[in-house]
Scaffold this motif. Structure first.
Motif: not given
Length: 187
Positions: A1-9, A39-42, A45-53
């Motif tokens: 999966m291509n990540h759009e967001h950074a997780f460095v904090c 996409a950020w929530f997925i 790694g907090l959730v596997d899927s999210v109902a479209p917002g």
């Protein structure tokens, strides 16, 4: 999966707060659409899927994000918490979080945006009331406004991440030194 967001904090609540980039200058909004928020929530790694917002979910997420950022700044600078920010984060944390389920394939967590936001707010509560508070630092790149948890040896980390800021900053400093040396040689 291509990540759009950074997780460095070093903490998802801080990564969430960092989705408004370069706050002092360019102010780049990562949550420009509901898809980017989902996409950020997925990706976190907090959730596997999210109902479209929808648009209202994005507005709520941005408000909670800004409240988390404000509380992090208040804590770092040893100020009293901003009451509005405190109310927003606590209200989000009071909502039910997503519940992981066991499936034949393993653990799976499906969430609504509200449930995912509750999980982020709860992480912010844990972070700001926990042992990592003295380790909160802002990235050394003046353009960047990410706050991260510095778990490095001797807490000497300067950047949110080498890829995002450290290398750029070091390259710019190197170019400046080269220009200075050639200017000095020219006199």
């Amino acid at each position: 999966m291509n990540h759009e967001h950074a997780f460095v904090c070093g903490n998802p609540a801080l990564d969430f707060a960092a989705t408004l980039r370069a706050r002092r200058t360019a102010r780049f909004e990562m949550f420009s659409t509901p898809d980017r928020l989902d996409a950020w929530f997925i990706e976190s790694g907090l959730v596997d899927s999210v109902a479209p917002g929808g648009g209202a979910d994005v507005e709520r997420a941005r408000a909670v994000r800004e409240a988390i950022y404000q509380l992090v700044l208040d804590r770092r600078h040893e100020r009293d918490y901003d009451e509005v920010a405190l109310g927003l984060v606590n209200a989000a944390a009071r909502r039910p979080p997503a519940t992981p389920q066991l499936t034949r394939a393993g653990r799976r967590t499906e969430a609504t945006v509200e449930q995912a936001l509750s999980m982020v707010a709860r992480l912010a509560v844990e972070l700001l009331s926990g042992p990592d508070v003295p380790l909160l630092k802002e990235c050394g790149n003046p353009e960047c406004t990410r706050v991260y948890v510095d778990r490095s040896r001797g807490t000497r980390r300067q950047w949110c991440g080498m890829e995002s800021c450290g290398n750029k900053f070091k390259a710019a400093a190197y170019r400046a030194r080269k220009r200075g040396a050639s200017a000095a040689a020219g006199h």
